[in-house]
Design a protein around this motif. Structure first.
Motif, PDB file in Angstrom:
ATOM      1  N   ALA A 155       9.606   5.597  -5.874  1.00  0.00           N
ATOM      2  CA  ALA A 155       8.147   5.737  -5.821  1.00  0.00           C
ATOM      3  C   ALA A 155       7.560   4.595  -4.991  1.00  0.00           C
ATOM      4  N   ASP A 156       8.011   3.374  -5.272  1.00  0.00           N
ATOM      5  CA  ASP A 156       7.499   2.222  -4.522  1.00  0.00           C
ATOM      6  C   ASP A 156       7.856   2.324  -3.044  1.00  0.00           C
ATOM      7  N   ALA A 190       1.400   6.050 -11.831  1.00  0.00           N
ATOM      8  CA  ALA A 190       1.138   4.614 -11.970  1.00  0.00           C
ATOM      9  C   ALA A 190       1.447   3.873 -10.676  1.00  0.00           C
ATOM     10  N   ARG A 191       2.449   4.334  -9.954  1.00  0.00           N
ATOM     11  CA  ARG A 191       2.859   3.677  -8.709  1.00  0.00           C
ATOM     12  C   ARG A 191       2.191   4.302  -7.493  1.00  0.00           C
ATOM     13  N   LYS A 213      -5.284   2.103  -5.575  1.00  0.00           N
ATOM     14  CA  LYS A 213      -4.107   1.527  -4.900  1.00  0.00           C
ATOM     15  C   LYS A 213      -3.341   0.545  -5.779  1.00  0.00           C
ATOM     16  N   ILE A 214      -2.120   0.274  -5.389  1.00  0.00           N
ATOM     17  CA  ILE A 214      -1.298  -0.748  -6.040  1.00  0.00           C
ATOM     18  C   ILE A 214      -1.468  -2.045  -5.242  1.00  0.00           C
ATOM     19  N   ALA A 223       4.534  -5.922  -9.897  1.00  0.00           N
ATOM     20  CA  ALA A 223       4.434  -4.858  -8.887  1.00  0.00           C
ATOM     21  C   ALA A 223       5.142  -5.286  -7.609  1.00  0.00           C
ATOM     22  N   VAL A 224       5.824  -4.337  -6.999  1.00  0.00           N
ATOM     23  CA  VAL A 224       6.589  -4.662  -5.793  1.00  0.00           C
ATOM     24  C   VAL A 224       6.403  -3.576  -4.735  1.00  0.00           C
ATOM     25  N   ASP A 225       6.221  -4.023  -3.512  1.00  0.00           N
ATOM     26  CA  ASP A 225       6.212  -3.131  -2.349  1.00  0.00           C
ATOM     27  C   ASP A 225       7.542  -3.287  -1.626  1.00  0.00           C
TER      28      ASP A 225
END
Ligand code: GLA
Length: 673
Positions: free
Chosen positions: A288-289, A333-334, A390-391, A436-438
Motif C-alpha cells: 500500500a505504501d 488508512a494508507r 493524505k499520509i 508512517a513510511v513512504d
C-alpha cells in the motif's frame, strides 16, 4: 489532470457479466446497490466477445450493460480488453504468441499470451481501443479507463526474434554506439565482444552465467516494451477522452516492471493484492505504501483483493470473518480512496470458479462473503469526507528498481541476497512502531524526510550518492547496509575501495566480504558509543559480514567471532547536520527493531498515538487540517487503546472519544481529530 468525482470512496469489483445470461444482470444491479457498490471494472477479458475479425465489432451487449449501469448509478471502470487476445487473432497472427528463453512458444487458451514487442499485437490493441473509446466516450457510465490487466503477471519478457530486433533498437538509443555498449557490458570478458548490432540477442538460455550488463539492459528494455504497449493505449484514450482518468492495475512487489516510471503516465495508481490470509498484514501495508509512493500526489486504489480465498495457491486458506474488513481499512488508512475486489459474482465455469467473490454461488442472504461485502460497502458510503486526505511520513525507505534487477543477478557473494529482505528488515519494525513510511526514489524530494533507510543499495547510478549525501548534510539520518555502493548503472564495480561512492560520507572502507557458510548466528558487542545511543547489550548477526576499517566513523557495534572479532559491524558518522549510519551485517528481527528505534529516536519521531502491540495506527491528513486516525486491532482478542490525545468523533460508531477506545477482535476505529 483528469480525475474521479471527489468526496467519496469507491467500492466495487471486477464484473464479468458476459459470463452470464442478461437476466442475471438485473439481479446483479439489485445486489450491487444493496452492497453499496458504486464502481465496477468491466470488459477486462472481453476481447473475444467484442470483436470477431479485424474491423468487426459487437458492442450491443456492452451498450446494454453500460446503459444498465448508468441507470443504476454505478460507474464503469471500462477496461480496454487487450489482455487476452482472441483465438481468431492468434490464427491470423501466430507471431503474437510469446517465446520463452529456451526458444519454446506459449499458446492460446489461458490469458496474456502476447509478446509485448509484437507489432501485430500492438496494432490490434490500437484498433480495439480506438473503437471502444470512440463508442463510449460520451456515455454517462464511463468514469475511468482500465488499461489491459496486470501487465507482466504471466509474461514479463519475450525472447523471440521480433523482440531481439526491438531490443537492438532500444540498445542503440541507450548506448549510441557499439563501442559504448561493449564498454558498458564489459564484453572483453569471456570473448563476448560485438562487432555488429545484429549479433546481439536477448539473454536466452545459455550454458553458464549470462552477461550481467546485458541482463540489466534486457530487464530495462522488457519493462519499457510493456510500458510502450500501455502507452499505445494511453495515447489513444487521452486523445479521445481527455477528461477521463486512466490507470492500469499494478501488482504487489513486481520485479519485472519499473512501476515508478510507469506511474508518471497514469492518472492514479492501483494495486492488486492477495496476501496469505493466515499471514501478517505486513505485505498489505508495505505494498500500500509503495503504491501510494509511486504517485504521492494523488489517492490510489485497491483494484483487486479477495473477500475470502483465492484459487491459485496449493492450499487456499480463507480470510477469517472480519479480516477482509480490517485489511480494507488498513489500505484506506494508507491513502486508498477505492476498495475493489476480484470479483463481483463468482464464475460458474472456467479456471477461477473456486476463487472467492463478493457474491458467491449460494444464497446471498446466508453467504458470509456477501454479508461482509455489504457491511463494508455501507460503511464506506458514509466515509466520503476521508477521500483525498493524505499520509504525511517523515521516514522513507529508498527504493531503486535498477538496483533490484542488478542485486539479484546471479554470481554474488551470497546467492540468497534479495532486495525485499533488506526492505522488509526496516519496513517491519517501522510498521510495528506505527511510524508512517513512504518509499522514495532517485527523483523524490528527500527534504520532507527526517530518516531514510536505504537497504542493500548495491547499484549506485550517477547522482544518487550526491543526493543521499545532501540529505544527510541537511540534517537527515541515513541508514545504509551491507553490499551497498558496489556497482554503477551498468553493473561495473565502482573502483576506489568499497563502497566507493559512500566511503567519505560513511567514513569507512569495506576491505572484503566474509559471508558465513551457514545460517548460524553470532553476536555483536555494543560499544560504549552504541550503548549511549540506546542500543541493547547484544545484537545477533548472521548471513553476511564485512571486514570494515573505520576511517573517521564512530563504531557502535563490533563483531565478536573469528578474524573479524573486534572490527566494526555498525557505525555512524556525523556529516553536516545529520548522520550516515552503516550496518555491515544482517541482524535478527529484534536487532532491526532496536536499530530502527535508535535511529528514529535520534530524529525525534513519534507515532500518532500510544497503542498496544499489534494495534496499527495510521493518520490521514485532510487539506483543512483535520486528521483521521485509523486504529486497527490485528489481534483476535479485544484491546483497549488509551492515549490522552485520543479525542474526537469515532466515525464508524458515531461516538465521541475522551482518551480511550475499546476495540473488538479485528476491530477498526476511525477518529476524526
Ligand atoms: C489477478 C487477475 C484477476 C484474477 C485474480 C485472481 O489479480 O487480475 O483477473 O485472475 O488475479 O486472484
Amino acid at each position: 489532470m483528469p480525475s474521479l468525482p471527489p468526496g467519496r470512496l469507491f467500492y466495487g469489483g471486477d464484473y464479468n457479466p458476459e459470463q452470464w445470461p442478461e437476466s442475471v444482470w438485473l439481479e446483479d444491479m439489485r445486489y450491487m446497490k444493496e452492497a453499496g457498490v458504486n464502481l465496477v471494472s468491466i470488459g477486462i477479458f472481453s476481447w473475444a466477445k467484442l470483436q470477431s475479425a479485424p474491423g468487426v465489432f459487437h458492442f450491443g451487449w456492452l451498450d446494454r450493460l453500460m446503459d444498465l449501469l448508468a441507470k443504476n448509478g454505478i460507474m464503469a471502470d471500462l477496461a480496454t480488453a487487450t489482455v487476452s487476445p482472441p483465438a481468431w487473432l492468434i490464427k491470423l497472427h501466430p507471431e503474437i504468441l510469446p517465446t520463452l528463453a529456451d526458444g519454446s512458444r506459449q499458446w492460446h487458451g489461458s490469458r496474456q499470451h502476447y509478446n509485448p514487442s509484437s507489432s501485430a499485437y500492438r496494432a490490434a490493441c490500437a484498433e480495439l481501443v480506438t473503437a471502444l473509446a470512440t463508442r463510449y466516450k460520451d456515455h454517462p457510465a464511463l468514469a475511468m479507463w482500465h488499461i489491459n490487466n496486470e501487465y507482466a503477471c504471466h509474461v514479463p519478457a519475450d525472447y523471440g526474434n521480433e523482440t531481439a530486433a526491438a531490443f537492438r533498437e532500444w540498445l542503440k538509443q541507450r548506448h549510441g554506439s557499439l563501442e559504448a555498449l561493449n564498454a558498458a557490458w564489459g564484453t572483453a570478458f569471456w570473448s563476448q565482444h560485438y562487432y555488429d548490432w545484429s549479433e546481439i540477442i536477448p539473454p536466452r538460455a545459455m550454458p553458464s552465467f549470462q552477461n550481467p550488463g546485458q541482463c540489466l539492459d534486457f530487464a530495462r528494455f522488457s519493462s519499457d516494451a510493456l510500458l510502450e504497449c500501455c502507452l499505445v493505449e494511453q495515447r489513444i484514450l487521452r486523445a479521445i477522452t481527455p477528461d477521463k482518468p486512466v490507470t492500469t492495475n499494478f501488482m504487489e512487489w513486481v520485479k519485472a516492471l519499473d512501476y515508478r516510471k510507469w506511474a508518471e503516465h497514469l492518472d492514479f495508481t492501483c494495486l492488486d493484492i492477495y496476501p496469505e490470509p493466515t499471514g501478517s498484514s505486513r505485505p498489505l501495508a508495505q505494498n500500500a505504501d509503495m503504491t501510494r509512493s509511486w504517485r504521492p500526489d494523488v489517492p490510489w486504489f485497491i483494484m483487486e483483493q479477495v473477500t475470502t480465498h483465492v484459487n491459485w495457491r496449493s492450499r487456499n486458506a480463507t480470510k477469517r470473518p472480519g479480516l477482509m474488513r480490517l485489511w480494507s481499512y488498513a489500505a484506506i488508512a494508507r491513502g486508498a480512496d477505492g476498495i475493489c475486489f476480484f470479483q463481483w459474482r463468482q464464475a460458474r465455469a472456467g479456471a477461477e470458479k473456486f476463487h472467492g467473490s463478493m457474491l458467491g454461488h449460494g444464497d446471498p442472504a446466508t453467504q458470509r462473503c456477501f454479508q461482509e461485502t455489504k457491511q463494508l460497502g455501507n460503511e464506506l458510503a458514509h466515509l466520503g469526507e476521508i477521500a483525498g486526505s493524505k499520509i504525511r511520513a517523515e521516514t522513507a525507505i529508498y527504493f531503486d528498481q535498477q538496483n533490484w534487477w542488478a542485486l539479484e543477478l546471479p554470481s554474488k557473494p551470497n546467492a540468497d541476497l534479495k532486495y525485499n529482505r533488506g526492505v522488509e528488515n526496516f519496513y517491519t519494525p517501522l510498521l510495528r512502531a506505527n511510524l508512517a513510511v513512504d518509499f522514495a526514489f532517485a527523483v523524490s524530494d528527500l527534504s520532507r524526510y527526517k530518516v531514510v533507510f536505504a537497504p542493500a543499495l548495491y547499484l549506485v547510478a550517477p547522482g544518487v550518492a550526491e543526493k543521499l549525501e545532501a540529505f544527510v548534510a541537511a540534517g537527515g539520518q541515513l541508514v545504509l547496509t551491507y553490499f551497498s555502493g558496489i556497482v554503477d548503472e551498468h553493473d561495473r564495480v565502482h573502483l576506489g575501495g568499497y563502497p566507493a561512492p559512500f566511503r567519505q560520507l560513511l567514513g569507512l572502507e569495506v576491505e572484503e566480504w566474509a559471508v558465513p557458510p551457514d545460517d548460524r548466528a553470532s553476536s555483536l558487542a555494543i560499544t560504549p558509543a552504541g550503548a549511549a545511543l540506546g542500543l541493547p547489550g547484544k545484537l545477533a548477526s548472521s548471513f553476511w559480514a564485512e571486514a570494515i576499517r573505520a576511517e573517521g566513523c564512530e563504531v557502535l557495534a563490533t563483531f565478536t567471532e573469528g578474524y573479524l572479532a573486534g572490527r566494526p559491524a555498525l557505525t555512524r558518522r556525523a556529516h553536516g547536520k545529520g548522520h550516515a549510519w552503516y550496518l555491515g551485517t544482517e541482524l535478527d528481527a529484534a536487532g532491526y527493531a532496536a536499530l530502527v528505534k535508535t535511529v528514529t529516536d535520534t530524529a525525534g519521531l513519534r507515532p500518532p498515538l500510544a497503542a498496544p502491540a499489534d494495534v496499527e495506527v495510521v493518520e490521514r491528513h485532510a487539506a483543512d487540517g483535520t486528521r483521521y486516525a485509523f486504529v486497527l486491532n490485528h489481534r483476535d482478542e479485544p484491546v483497549t487503546v488509551s492515549d490522552p490525545s485520543l479525542r474526537g468523533r469515532e466515525l464508524l460508531s458515531a461516538r465521541d472519544l475522551a482518551g480511550a477506545l475499546e476495540l473488538p477482535p479485528l476491530g477498526v476505529a476511525i477518529v476524526r481529530r
